[in-house]
Design a protein around this motif. Structure first.
Motif, PDB file in Angstrom:
ATOM      1  N   TRP A 100      -6.709  -7.421  11.405  1.00 44.68           N
ATOM      2  CA  TRP A 100      -7.221  -6.864  10.157  1.00 44.68           C
ATOM      3  C   TRP A 100      -7.047  -5.350  10.127  1.00 44.68           C
ATOM      4  CZ3 TRP A 100      -9.455  -8.278   5.501  1.00 44.68           C
ATOM      5  CH2 TRP A 100     -10.097  -7.249   4.795  1.00 44.68           C
ATOM      6  N   GLY A 101      -7.389  -4.682  11.215  1.00 46.81           N
ATOM      7  CA  GLY A 101      -7.331  -3.228  11.265  1.00 46.81           C
ATOM      8  C   GLY A 101      -5.939  -2.675  11.049  1.00 46.81           C
ATOM      9  N   ILE A 102      -4.918  -3.513  11.275  1.00 43.52           N
ATOM     10  CA  ILE A 102      -3.537  -3.099  11.025  1.00 43.52           C
ATOM     11  C   ILE A 102      -3.140  -3.429   9.593  1.00 43.52           C
ATOM     12  CG2 ILE A 102      -1.130  -3.451  11.691  1.00 43.52           C
ATOM     13  CD1 ILE A 102      -2.125  -4.164  14.490  1.00 43.52           C
ATOM     14  N   LYS A 103      -3.411  -4.658   9.184  1.00 46.79           N
ATOM     15  CA  LYS A 103      -2.906  -5.148   7.898  1.00 46.79           C
ATOM     16  C   LYS A 103      -3.657  -4.565   6.702  1.00 46.79           C
ATOM     17  CE  LYS A 103       0.251  -7.747   9.708  1.00 46.79           C
ATOM     18  NZ  LYS A 103       0.415  -9.187   9.507  1.00 46.79           N
ATOM     19  N   ILE A 104      -4.818  -3.967   6.893  1.00 49.23           N
ATOM     20  CA  ILE A 104      -5.540  -3.356   5.781  1.00 49.23           C
ATOM     21  C   ILE A 104      -4.951  -1.997   5.419  1.00 49.23           C
ATOM     22  CG2 ILE A 104      -7.246  -2.154   7.212  1.00 49.23           C
ATOM     23  CD1 ILE A 104      -7.902  -3.905   3.856  1.00 49.23           C
ATOM     24  N   ASN A 105      -4.065  -1.487   6.249  1.00 45.77           N
ATOM     25  CA  ASN A 105      -3.492  -0.152   6.064  1.00 45.77           C
ATOM     26  C   ASN A 105      -2.052  -0.227   5.578  1.00 45.77           C
ATOM     27  OD1 ASN A 105      -5.776   1.437   6.984  1.00 45.77           O
ATOM     28  ND2 ASN A 105      -5.387   0.542   8.991  1.00 45.77           N
ATOM     29  N   PRO A 106      -1.517   0.863   5.027  1.00 46.52           N
ATOM     30  CA  PRO A 106      -0.107   0.912   4.638  1.00 46.52           C
ATOM     31  C   PRO A 106       0.786   0.648   5.860  1.00 46.52           C
ATOM     32  CG  PRO A 106      -1.294   2.774   3.730  1.00 46.52           C
ATOM     33  CD  PRO A 106      -2.206   2.103   4.684  1.00 46.52           C
ATOM     34  N   PRO A 107       1.932   0.066   5.684  1.00 42.79           N
ATOM     35  CA  PRO A 107       2.613  -0.184   4.399  1.00 42.79           C
ATOM     36  C   PRO A 107       2.285  -1.528   3.763  1.00 42.79           C
ATOM     37  CG  PRO A 107       4.084  -0.744   6.187  1.00 42.79           C
ATOM     38  CD  PRO A 107       2.816  -0.241   6.833  1.00 42.79           C
ATOM     39  N   TYR A 108       1.259  -2.203   4.266  1.00 45.41           N
ATOM     40  CA  TYR A 108       0.939  -3.534   3.732  1.00 45.41           C
ATOM     41  C   TYR A 108       0.245  -3.413   2.379  1.00 45.41           C
ATOM     42  CZ  TYR A 108       2.155  -4.791   8.442  1.00 45.41           C
ATOM     43  OH  TYR A 108       2.832  -4.935   9.622  1.00 45.41           O
ATOM     44  N   PRO A 109       0.522  -4.339   1.476  1.00 51.03           N
ATOM     45  CA  PRO A 109       0.064  -4.194   0.082  1.00 51.03           C
ATOM     46  C   PRO A 109      -1.270  -4.865  -0.223  1.00 51.03           C
ATOM     47  CG  PRO A 109       1.587  -6.037   0.230  1.00 51.03           C
ATOM     48  CD  PRO A 109       1.463  -5.471   1.636  1.00 51.03           C
ATOM     49  N   TYR A 110      -1.971  -5.335   0.796  1.00 48.22           N
ATOM     50  CA  TYR A 110      -3.147  -6.155   0.523  1.00 48.22           C
ATOM     51  C   TYR A 110      -4.279  -5.373  -0.139  1.00 48.22           C
ATOM     52  CZ  TYR A 110      -0.648  -9.331   3.562  1.00 48.22           C
ATOM     53  OH  TYR A 110       0.306 -10.130   4.113  1.00 48.22           O
ATOM     54  N   CYS A 111      -4.319  -4.084   0.093  1.00 46.00           N
ATOM     55  CA  CYS A 111      -5.376  -3.266  -0.503  1.00 46.00           C
ATOM     56  C   CYS A 111      -4.793  -2.562  -1.732  1.00 46.00           C
ATOM     57  CB  CYS A 111      -5.902  -2.261   0.515  1.00 46.00           C
ATOM     58  SG  CYS A 111      -7.651  -1.941   0.370  1.00 46.00           S
ATOM     59  N   GLU A 112      -4.625  -3.306  -2.810  1.00 48.76           N
ATOM     60  CA  GLU A 112      -3.898  -2.795  -3.969  1.00 48.76           C
ATOM     61  C   GLU A 112      -4.571  -1.596  -4.623  1.00 48.76           C
ATOM     62  OE1 GLU A 112      -3.552  -6.147  -6.480  1.00 48.76           O
ATOM     63  OE2 GLU A 112      -2.003  -7.131  -5.271  1.00 48.76           O
ATOM     64  N   TYR A 113      -5.904  -1.493  -4.473  1.00 52.30           N
ATOM     65  CA  TYR A 113      -6.605  -0.399  -5.135  1.00 52.30           C
ATOM     66  C   TYR A 113      -6.192   0.959  -4.597  1.00 52.30           C
ATOM     67  CZ  TYR A 113      -9.339  -0.488  -0.851  1.00 52.30           C
ATOM     68  OH  TYR A 113      -9.714  -0.465   0.450  1.00 52.30           O
ATOM     69  N   ARG A 114      -5.545   0.984  -3.439  1.00 53.23           N
ATOM     70  CA  ARG A 114      -5.113   2.269  -2.870  1.00 53.23           C
ATOM     71  C   ARG A 114      -4.193   2.998  -3.853  1.00 53.23           C
ATOM     72  NH1 ARG A 114      -6.113   2.316   2.463  1.00 53.23           N
ATOM     73  NH2 ARG A 114      -6.276   0.350   3.593  1.00 53.23           N
ATOM     74  N   TYR A 115      -3.375   2.228  -4.497  1.00 54.98           N
ATOM     75  CA  TYR A 115      -2.354   2.833  -5.328  1.00 54.98           C
ATOM     76  C   TYR A 115      -2.905   3.271  -6.672  1.00 54.98           C
ATOM     77  CZ  TYR A 115       0.085   0.582  -1.578  1.00 54.98           C
ATOM     78  OH  TYR A 115       0.475   0.198  -0.322  1.00 54.98           O
ATOM     79  N   ASN A 116      -4.202   3.054  -6.859  1.00 54.70           N
ATOM     80  CA  ASN A 116      -4.893   3.592  -8.031  1.00 54.70           C
ATOM     81  C   ASN A 116      -5.740   4.805  -7.652  1.00 54.70           C
ATOM     82  OD1 ASN A 116      -3.886   1.563  -9.708  1.00 54.70           O
ATOM     83  ND2 ASN A 116      -5.483   0.137  -9.045  1.00 54.70           N
ATOM     84  N   ASN A 117      -5.401   5.398  -6.519  1.00 55.99           N
ATOM     85  CA  ASN A 117      -6.109   6.582  -6.028  1.00 55.99           C
ATOM     86  C   ASN A 117      -7.598   6.304  -5.783  1.00 55.99           C
ATOM     87  OD1 ASN A 117      -3.806   8.293  -6.129  1.00 55.99           O
ATOM     88  ND2 ASN A 117      -4.078   8.472  -8.353  1.00 55.99           N
ATOM     89  N   LYS A 118      -7.895   5.130  -5.302  1.00 53.96           N
ATOM     90  CA  LYS A 118      -9.281   4.766  -4.998  1.00 53.96           C
ATOM     91  C   LYS A 118      -9.433   4.503  -3.497  1.00 53.96           C
ATOM     92  CE  LYS A 118     -10.259   2.764  -9.520  1.00 53.96           C
ATOM     93  NZ  LYS A 118     -10.659   1.544 -10.266  1.00 53.96           N
ATOM     94  N   ARG A 119      -8.869   5.386  -2.757  1.00 53.12           N
ATOM     95  CA  ARG A 119      -8.924   5.247  -1.309  1.00 53.12           C
ATOM     96  C   ARG A 119     -10.372   5.335  -0.828  1.00 53.12           C
ATOM     97  NH1 ARG A 119      -5.319   9.497   1.661  1.00 53.12           N
ATOM     98  NH2 ARG A 119      -3.927   8.661   0.066  1.00 53.12           N
ATOM     99  N   ILE A 120     -10.768   4.436   0.084  1.00 56.82           N
ATOM    100  CA  ILE A 120     -12.138   4.406   0.580  1.00 56.82           C
ATOM    101  C   ILE A 120     -12.347   5.421   1.699  1.00 56.82           C
ATOM    102  CG2 ILE A 120     -13.954   2.965   1.581  1.00 56.82           C
ATOM    103  CD1 ILE A 120     -12.473   0.549   0.535  1.00 56.82           C
ATOM    104  N   ALA A 121     -11.481   5.364   2.685  1.00 53.87           N
ATOM    105  CA  ALA A 121     -11.674   6.202   3.869  1.00 53.87           C
ATOM    106  C   ALA A 121     -10.492   7.142   4.064  1.00 53.87           C
ATOM    107  CB  ALA A 121     -11.857   5.316   5.104  1.00 53.87           C
ATOM    108  N   LYS A 122     -10.745   8.240   4.719  1.00 52.76           N
ATOM    109  CA  LYS A 122      -9.690   9.212   4.996  1.00 52.76           C
ATOM    110  C   LYS A 122      -8.667   8.617   5.952  1.00 52.76           C
ATOM    111  CE  LYS A 122     -10.772  13.457   5.673  1.00 52.76           C
ATOM    112  NZ  LYS A 122     -11.385  14.669   6.238  1.00 52.76           N
TER     113      LYS A 122
END
Length: 442
Positions: free
Chosen positions: A312-334
């Motif tokens: 999980w700790g790998i796949k939740i991060n880029p370049p994987y697309p599972y966290c689509e909200y990232r690309y709406n500038n809604k990043r949760i953590a630094k």
């Protein structure tokens, strides 16, 4: 130096655990030694090939004092008496299926070593289950296990008081996190309550009453919202089952002082409890929602095998697309250092797919149903308090696991495995316990 200390412990603990199994009277000390080290789990454990900064459910191939003692006890019991089945009940067979269904997820794992960390942990947990199961098989000493949990609750409460004095708002006591402390107490507090509520004599009744109050106070002082909501629910279910199957007017009279003690205790904590709910950051809810959505994306994308056990700790991060909200500038953590999805069930489904999730739910459900059946079967025995308490405790932690993933943390996993072993033995001998054909050790 830590590896040297581990080697010395390895050479000493295994023979000690074996020696303690030579006499059934001393075996109770061995089971204490298996349960009590959870109070300092990180200090008595060592990780091989570890990655301590990884955001996952396992960070290394962990070897703990708990596991060493469990292996030693199990080997001693099998050699001294006679070898018993490796999968002694239906629940253990379902666990095997769950374990096997997690293995195909390694196909999609970016880091197979991380997956092995979790598989190793699951094997170690099963050894703890077997150790507790066969300890009870040979001794029938259920009280020793419950008292050991009571010692953990008492020591944790003292640690929580110390942290309160130091000004720590959300106390975690002797546990890695306040949520894991809350879940640990949520499982055992209803059992302590059930013992006090269903016994009418004996000094242990008041000992268990003390354990219940300490465990409940420690749980509430975590200010874990999930734990605070689930604890009263679990205890209420235990009380209702006790009144349904062992009704006595004395119990109705007991409920009033218990209610008053809990009420005034809650009043003392009420300002902070209200503050905890009212001032909870909105980002916390958003994070839970985003991570849950990400887990669902993984499950839909890889429905059969998931994205990889403990990956999980790998796949939740880029370049994987599972966290689509990232690309709406809604990043949760630094730096995209996201946490783990706050639901045990979604985590299993995301990492291992729908078949493994179904097996996981079947495994948990089997023991819940077994506990419910035992409530009726043992209603006229002194062991009635155990299933009555476990039903309440399992209800609490299963519900809490929809809000928190800590069920898969080592200390909580160990505790749950021991309770499943208790249910396994009670189910095996329920008719004999009910008829008095098999006696229970003091």
């Amino acid at each position: 130096m830590k590896y040297l200390i581990f080697l010395i412990a390895f050479m000493g603990v295994l023979p000690l655990g074996y020696i303690l199994t030579l006499n059934r009277k001393y075996m109770r000390y061995a089971i204490f030694a298996v349960i009590l080290p959870v109070m300092a789990f990180n200090q008595v454990s060592i990780n091989f090939f570890s990655n301590e900064t990884y955001r996952g459910t396992s960070r290394g191939m962990e070897v703990s004092l708990v596991y060493l003692l469990a292996v030693a006890m199990l080997a001693g019991m099998w050699l001294l008496y006679r070898k018993k089945p490796l999968f002694p009940d239906k629940g253990s067979k379902i666990y095997l299926i769950y374990f096997l269904l997690c293995i195909p997820s390694l196909i999609n794992a970016d880091n197979v070593l991380f997956s092995w960390f979790e598989l190793w942990k699951m094997i170690m947990m099963y050894i703890v289950f077997l150790c507790a199961y066969y300890y009870l098989y040979y001794t029938r000493n259920f009280n020793a296990i419950m008292i050991a949990f009571g010692v953990v609750a008492s020591a944790t409460f003292l640690s929580v008081v110390f942290q309160h004095v130091k000004g720590i708002h959300q106390a975690n006591g002797l546990f890695p996190h306040q949520n894991s402390l809350g879940m640990y107490m949520n499982l055992i507090a209803p059992i302590f309550f059930a013992y006090y509520f269903n016994r009418n004599k004996g000094w242990k009744r008041f000992l268990f009453a003390g354990f219940f109050l300490l465990a409940s106070a420690a749980c509430m002082r975590t200010y874990s919202r999930g734990a605070m909501v689930c604890l009263p629910l679990g205890c209420a279910i235990t009380a209702l089952l006790s009144l349904r199957y062992q009704f006595h007017m004395r119990k109705v009279q007991i409920l009033l002082p218990i209610f008053l003690v809990c009420f005034f205790g809650a009043l003392l904590l009420l300002p902070n409890i209200i503050k905890r709910f009212e001032n909870a950051p909105k980002e916390s809810l958003m994070t839970r929602q985003y991570l849950a959505a990400s887990a669902w994306n993984m499950m839909i994308d890889e429905p059969l095998v998931g994205v990889g056990l403990n990956n999980w700790g790998i796949k939740i991060n880029p370049p994987y697309p599972y966290c689509e909200y990232r690309y709406n500038n809604k990043r949760i953590a630094k730096d995209f250092k996201e946490g783990i999805v706050e639901t045990s069930y979604l985590l299993v489904g995301a990492e291992c797919g729908f078949p493994a999730l179904a097996a996981f739910l079947a495994w948990l459900g089997y023991y819940y149903v077994a506990a419910c059946k035992l409530v009726k079967k043992l209603r006229r025995t002194e062991l009635f308090y155990i299933p009555a308490g476990i039903v309440g405790g399992l209800t609490a932690i299963y519900l809490q696991s929809t809000l928190e993933w800590v069920m898969k943390q080592q200390v909580n996993f160990i505790q749950m495995m021991v309770m499943f072993a208790v249910l396994g033995i009670l189910s095996k001998y329920s008719e004999k316990f009910a008829s008095g054909e098999v006696e229970v050790s003091a």
